[in-house]
Design an enzyme around this catalytic site. Structure first.
Site, PDB file in Angstrom:
ATOM      1  N   GLU A  13       0.840  -1.188   0.000  1.00  0.00           N
ATOM      2  CA  GLU A  13       0.000   0.000   0.000  1.00  0.00           C
ATOM      3  C   GLU A  13       0.879   1.243   0.000  1.00  0.00           C
ATOM      4  O   GLU A  13       1.990   1.234   0.524  1.00  0.00           O
ATOM      5  CB  GLU A  13      -0.939   0.028   1.216  1.00  0.00           C
ATOM      6  CG  GLU A  13      -2.152  -0.851   1.037  1.00  0.00           C
ATOM      7  CD  GLU A  13      -3.275  -0.536   2.009  1.00  0.00           C
ATOM      8  OE1 GLU A  13      -3.266   0.540   2.663  1.00  0.00           O
ATOM      9  OE2 GLU A  13      -4.188  -1.370   2.111  1.00  0.00           O
ATOM     10  N   HIS A  77      -4.661   6.866  -0.612  1.00  0.00           N
ATOM     11  CA  HIS A  77      -3.877   5.645  -0.442  1.00  0.00           C
ATOM     12  C   HIS A  77      -4.429   4.566  -1.367  1.00  0.00           C
ATOM     13  O   HIS A  77      -5.465   4.748  -1.999  1.00  0.00           O
ATOM     14  CB  HIS A  77      -3.833   5.178   1.018  1.00  0.00           C
ATOM     15  CG  HIS A  77      -5.119   4.654   1.571  1.00  0.00           C
ATOM     16  ND1 HIS A  77      -6.148   5.472   1.955  1.00  0.00           N
ATOM     17  CD2 HIS A  77      -5.527   3.396   1.809  1.00  0.00           C
ATOM     18  CE1 HIS A  77      -7.143   4.734   2.414  1.00  0.00           C
ATOM     19  NE2 HIS A  77      -6.799   3.465   2.333  1.00  0.00           N
ATOM     20  N   HIS A  79      -5.431   0.382  -2.219  1.00  0.00           N
ATOM     21  CA  HIS A  79      -5.926  -0.876  -1.652  1.00  0.00           C
ATOM     22  C   HIS A  79      -5.662  -1.984  -2.669  1.00  0.00           C
ATOM     23  O   HIS A  79      -5.795  -1.752  -3.876  1.00  0.00           O
ATOM     24  CB  HIS A  79      -7.427  -0.811  -1.391  1.00  0.00           C
ATOM     25  CG  HIS A  79      -7.790  -0.278  -0.047  1.00  0.00           C
ATOM     26  ND1 HIS A  79      -9.058  -0.395   0.451  1.00  0.00           N
ATOM     27  CD2 HIS A  79      -7.071   0.374   0.903  1.00  0.00           C
ATOM     28  CE1 HIS A  79      -9.118   0.168   1.651  1.00  0.00           C
ATOM     29  NE2 HIS A  79      -7.916   0.648   1.941  1.00  0.00           N
TER      30      HIS A  79
END
Length: 136
Positions: A13, A77, A79
């Protein structure tokens, strides 16, 4: 941000902050820049933890270049899933961020999945978080 998509099993990630401005004439938010993962950030296949110091330093640099005409507008971010869904940890962090002292009334939260990117926005005054849905 797309360069950090977790398309391979070993991809970790990644994330950073969103930096931009709010247009006076119509109140629209513009994201002009994002920070990339920094060396001190903690990254695993299913977890990203942003360490503030380096991202703050990056923001300060952008602030100076823009003569103070930019804002922290949120976080992004990745995933490791085709269509990203915020985890309970994401929701907890987003709520925490909405409680912090910052200038804009809204923050944006972007999650980059393998096949889709999804965006949520949080309203500071009510601490509500909603997904932005693209109209066709």
């Amino acid at each position: 941000m797309n360069q950090y998509k977790q398309v391979r099993q070993r991809d970790k990630e990644a994330g950073g902050i969103l930096i931009g401005r709010i247009l006076l004439e119509d109140g629209n938010y513009i994201i002009d820049d994002v920070s990339e993962p920094m060396p001190d950030d903690k990254r695993t296949r299913t977890r990203f933890s942003r360490k503030p110091a380096a991202h703050q330093e990056y923001f300060d640099q952008i602030w100076d270049e823009a003569d103070g005409r930019c804002f922290y507008l949120g976080e992004w971010h990745t995933h490791p899933e085709d269509v990203p869904h915020p985890s309970s940890i994401d929701h907890k962090n987003w709520k925490r961020l909405l409680g912090e002292d910052f200038e804009p009334d809204y923050l944006f939260f972007i999650i980059i999945g393998i096949k889709e990117t999804r965006v949520w926005f949080g309203e500071k005054s009510s601490s509500t978080i909603n997904e932005l849905v693209r109209r066709v």
